[in-house]
Design an enzyme around this catalytic site. Structure first.
Site, PDB file in Angstrom:
ATOM      1  CE  LYS A  52       5.661  10.406  -9.372  1.00  0.00           C
ATOM      2  NZ  LYS A  52       4.398  10.728  -8.774  1.00  0.00           N
ATOM      3  CD  GLN A  96       2.730   8.802  -6.163  1.00  0.00           C
ATOM      4  OE1 GLN A  96       3.435   9.792  -6.332  1.00  0.00           O
ATOM      5  NE2 GLN A  96       2.446   7.780  -6.815  1.00  0.00           N
ATOM      6  CG  ASP A 119       0.488  15.003  -9.518  1.00  0.00           C
ATOM      7  OD1 ASP A 119       1.197  14.405 -10.314  1.00  0.00           O
ATOM      8  OD2 ASP A 119       0.465  14.632  -8.504  1.00  0.00           O
TER       9      ASP A 119
HETATM   10  N1  GUN Z   1      -0.486   7.846  -8.340  1.00  0.00           N
HETATM   11  C1  GUN Z   1      -0.490   7.177  -9.540  1.00  0.00           C
HETATM   12  N2  GUN Z   1       0.246   8.037 -10.441  1.00  0.00           N
HETATM   13  C2  GUN Z   1       0.088   9.136 -10.051  1.00  0.00           C
HETATM   14  C3  GUN Z   1       0.589  10.345 -10.291  1.00  0.00           C
HETATM   15  O1  GUN Z   1       1.155  10.611 -11.335  1.00  0.00           O
HETATM   16  N3  GUN Z   1       0.678  11.358  -9.390  1.00  0.00           N
HETATM   17  C4  GUN Z   1       0.336  11.130  -8.078  1.00  0.00           C
HETATM   18  N4  GUN Z   1       0.491  12.277  -7.363  1.00  0.00           N
HETATM   19  N5  GUN Z   1      -0.453   9.989  -7.813  1.00  0.00           N
HETATM   20  C5  GUN Z   1      -0.041   8.826  -8.504  1.00  0.00           C
END
Ligand code: GUN
Length: 292
Positions: A52, A96, A119
């Site tokens: 990311k 995350q 998110d």
């Molecule tokens: N863990 C697995 N997928 C995601 C996501 O799209 N965002 C976040 N913050 N954590 C994750």
């Protein structure tokens, strides 16, 4: 059988976002700024967050990575979330998941200002999605819908079976697919669903998001079905630099020959998830969804 090229489509959108960012900067605005909070040293999470951050750099966004050890106190994480909420230089941020067991994940998610929740996990964003109102849509479901659109796959009246009922993928995806305009008939299967194989065999479209490597077998799929694989379980693989390879929820080798379309892992849903997060961040910076 046609392979759905998530990587290629994500690259096209990446170029579009890069151009839009350039325009924003030329107009005198600051480039969008995404912050990511990463707790602990889980291999998968480290790779996802690092991808990311790299994507931000490649499209001209600013980014900040905030790291904590596994034993960070919930209070410290909450304090940091409030700091990011109040930092006018940060347009959007993510924490995350998963978080260590001693931290109440839901409490952290609810502490995030929904206007910076790129998110789309905050109950306000999920509630607005449910109601069909403008909101930050969770990145993986948004990416899947985008993939189907790119291939002109009409889901109106189609039997869509989602495997998995997570707040991140299964539930929001069900809402998106059944919305007016998308108009699919949606079935959500989970660990307590009897005869999953039979339910899957009736599906026009199967979206596997349960996190069980190669769960979907050929005998569970009808000829001509469309299969979308959301699984990314890291399995040890000494031939890879990272020490692991990502394994999907679909027994690809045996399922693919029966499909009209199928996504590979990697290179299917994954790149679309990252690009959807970037789209949300750009929308946050431009205040397209929430004005203030
Ligand atoms: N863990 C697995 N997928 C995601 C996501 O799209 N965002 C976040 N913050 N954590 C994750």
């Amino acid at each position: 059988m046609q392979l759905i090229d998530g990587k290629g489509i994500a690259e096209q959108i990446r170029v579009e976002i890069t151009n839009a960012t350039e325009q924003t900067v030329r107009a005198g605005d600051k480039p969008p700024h995404l912050a990511a909070v990463l707790v602990g040293h889980d291999g998968g999470s480290q790779v996802y967050v690092s991808n990311k951050i790299k994507m931000c750099q490649s499209i001209g966004f600013r980014s900040s990575l905030i790291r904590y050890d596994n034993d960070v106190a919930e209070q410290e994480l909450l304090r940091r979330v409030h700091e990011l909420n109040n930092d006018s230089d940060v347009d959007g941020f993510i924490v995350q998941l998963p978080l260590p067991k001693h931290i109440n994940e839901q409490k952290i998610i609810e502490a995030i200002d929904y206007r910076k929740d790129v998110d789309g996990f905050h109950p306000i964003n999920l509630g607005r999605l449910f109601a069909g109102l403008p909101c930050f849509v969770p990145a993986t479901p948004a990416g899947i819908v985008e993939l189907l659109k790119y291939y002109s796959i009409d889901i109106c009246g189609k039997n869509c079976v989602i495997l998995g009922r997570s707040n991140i993928v299964g539930k929001p995806l069900a809402v998106l697919l059944m919305q007016k305009g998308a108009d699919a008939t949606v079935t959500v299967c989970h660990s307590r669903t009897p005869n999953i194989a039979e339910v899957c065999r009736r599906a026009d479209i199967i979206i596997a998001a349960i996190g069980q490597p190669e769960f979907l077998k050929a005998e569970m799929v009808r000829e001509g079905a469309i299969v979308i694989d959301v699984g990314t379980t890291p399995l040890p693989d000494s031939t890879k630099k990272s020490g692991f390879r990502l394994c999907g929820d679909v027994d690809f080798q045996n399922v693919a020959p029966k499909c009209a379309y199928i996504t590979p892992v990697p290179g299917g849903v994954g790149p679309m998830t990252i690009i959807s997060l970037m789209k949300n961040t750009l929308a946050a910076a431009k205040k397209e969804i929430y004005r203030s």
